[in-house]
Design a protein around this motif. Structure first.
Motif, short mmCIF file in Angstrom:
data_model
loop_
_atom_site.label_atom_id
_atom_site.label_comp_id
_atom_site.label_asym_id
_atom_site.label_seq_id
_atom_site.Cartn_x
_atom_site.Cartn_y
_atom_site.Cartn_z
N PRO A 34 3.55 23.18 24.91
CA PRO A 34 3.56 23.87 26.21
C PRO A 34 3.46 25.39 26.03
N PRO A 35 2.53 26.05 26.72
CA PRO A 35 2.41 27.51 26.60
C PRO A 35 3.70 28.23 26.96
N ALA A 36 4.49 27.68 27.90
CA ALA A 36 5.72 28.33 28.32
C ALA A 36 6.74 28.42 27.19
N LEU A 37 6.58 27.59 26.17
CA LEU A 37 7.51 27.64 25.04
C LEU A 37 7.30 28.88 24.19
N ARG A 38 6.10 29.47 24.28
CA ARG A 38 5.76 30.68 23.50
C ARG A 38 6.13 30.48 22.02
N LEU A 39 5.65 29.37 21.47
CA LEU A 39 5.97 29.02 20.09
C LEU A 39 5.10 29.81 19.13
N GLY A 40 5.73 30.46 18.18
CA GLY A 40 5.02 31.24 17.18
C GLY A 40 5.40 30.82 15.77
N GLY A 41 4.64 31.28 14.79
CA GLY A 41 4.90 30.94 13.40
C GLY A 41 3.87 29.99 12.85
N THR A 42 4.03 29.60 11.61
CA THR A 42 3.11 28.68 10.95
C THR A 42 3.90 27.54 10.31
N GLY A 43 3.19 26.47 10.03
CA GLY A 43 3.85 25.33 9.40
C GLY A 43 2.89 24.51 8.58
N ARG A 44 3.45 23.76 7.66
CA ARG A 44 2.71 22.79 6.88
C ARG A 44 3.65 21.63 6.59
N ALA A 45 3.09 20.45 6.32
CA ALA A 45 3.92 19.28 6.11
C ALA A 45 3.24 18.29 5.17
N THR A 46 4.04 17.42 4.59
CA THR A 46 3.54 16.30 3.79
C THR A 46 4.20 15.02 4.29
N VAL A 47 3.47 13.92 4.18
CA VAL A 47 4.01 12.62 4.53
C VAL A 47 3.66 11.65 3.41
N ASP A 48 4.68 10.98 2.87
CA ASP A 48 4.48 9.94 1.87
C ASP A 48 4.97 8.63 2.45
N ALA A 49 4.10 7.63 2.49
CA ALA A 49 4.45 6.36 3.11
C ALA A 49 4.04 5.21 2.20
N ALA A 50 4.75 4.09 2.34
CA ALA A 50 4.46 2.91 1.53
C ALA A 50 4.84 1.66 2.31
N ILE A 51 4.13 0.57 2.02
CA ILE A 51 4.46 -0.75 2.53
C ILE A 51 4.61 -1.68 1.34
N ASN A 52 5.77 -2.31 1.23
CA ASN A 52 6.03 -3.21 0.11
C ASN A 52 6.83 -4.39 0.62
N ARG A 53 6.30 -5.58 0.42
CA ARG A 53 6.95 -6.82 0.87
C ARG A 53 7.27 -6.76 2.37
N GLY A 54 6.36 -6.18 3.13
CA GLY A 54 6.51 -6.13 4.57
C GLY A 54 7.42 -5.04 5.10
N VAL A 55 8.00 -4.23 4.23
CA VAL A 55 8.91 -3.16 4.65
C VAL A 55 8.20 -1.81 4.51
N THR A 56 8.21 -1.04 5.59
CA THR A 56 7.58 0.28 5.59
C THR A 56 8.62 1.35 5.30
N GLY A 92 0.82 -1.20 0.00
CA GLY A 92 0.00 0.00 0.00
C GLY A 92 0.85 1.25 0.00
N ARG A 93 0.20 2.37 -0.23
CA ARG A 93 0.89 3.66 -0.22
C ARG A 93 -0.12 4.75 0.16
N SER A 94 0.40 5.85 0.70
CA SER A 94 -0.48 6.95 1.10
C SER A 94 0.26 8.28 0.98
#
Length: 204
Positions: free
Chosen positions: A129-151, A111-113
């Motif tokens: 954690p609020p104490a980190l005062r983290l600011g900014g924006t982000g986006r991400a992609t994840v591509d995954a596959a399983i083939n012959r039992g290996v991820t 399979g794949r996704s």
């Protein structure tokens, strides 16, 4: 994996285009030692005309929650036949992050996704954690596959105007790679000339 599922459904439609519509409830679900709150879902599947015995439809669930992680507003459009299950489009919110996904799982065992996360305000992510005062924006992609039992999987993130504890880090990028149990990745903020690498093994 353990649990109890209850499904109620009604058959409608005529001739070569029957449809199944119903509700499902999963209780006492435990996944890899983690208890999952009861899940309620609704679904509708309709047979596609033709000789390939394919069914297409949608699944909806208001929430799936385990420990501190909640996935909400879940909707998925899918197709299934004798060879594969295909997610043509899925949408949800996880830890306040918008998520969209597509994927395919072959009954033969591969399979794949592809998953897209964000954009999201980093400080709004559940669990930061609020104490980190983290600011900014982000986006991400994840591509995954399983083939012959290996991820294998590759995750890439793009970060903008990041600040933490009052320190401006600017734009950044991260990449994480997994093959089997091996993991490696890196994170960089070029403006600050910061770069970090990580490697290890994934425990299951």
């Amino acid at each position: 994996l353990s649990g109890h599922a209850t499904v109620s459904a009604a058959l409608s439609g005529r001739g070569q285009t029957p449809a199944v519509e119903g509700q499902a409830e999963v209780t006492a679900l435990v996944v890899q030692g983690h208890a999952v709150e009861p899940i309620e879902a609704s679904f509708r599947l309709a047979a596609s005309p033709g000789p390939d015995s394919r069914w297409e439809g949608t699944i909806q669930s208001p929430r799936i929650r385990s420990d501190q992680l909640a996935i909400e507003q879940i909707t998925a459009a899918l197709g299934v036949d004798g060879e594969r299950l295909q997610i043509t489009r899925a949408r949800a919110r996880a830890a306040a992050v918008p998520v969209e996904a597509t994927g395919v799982w072959e009954w033969a065992g591969s399979g794949r996704s592809h998953v897209e996360l964000g954009p999201v305000s980093l400080g709004a992510i559940t669990g930061v954690p609020p104490a980190l005062r983290l600011g900014g924006t982000g986006r991400a992609t994840v591509d995954a596959a399983i083939n012959r039992g290996v991820t294998t999987a590759t995750a890439r993130a793009t970060l903008d105007q990041v600040a933490a504890a009052g320190v401006s880090l600017g734009a950044g990028q991260a990449e994480m790679r997994v093959r089997g149990a091996a993991l490696d990745g890196d994170l960089s903020f070029p403006t600050r000339r910061l770069r970090a690498k990580v490697s290890g093994r994934v425990e299951t």
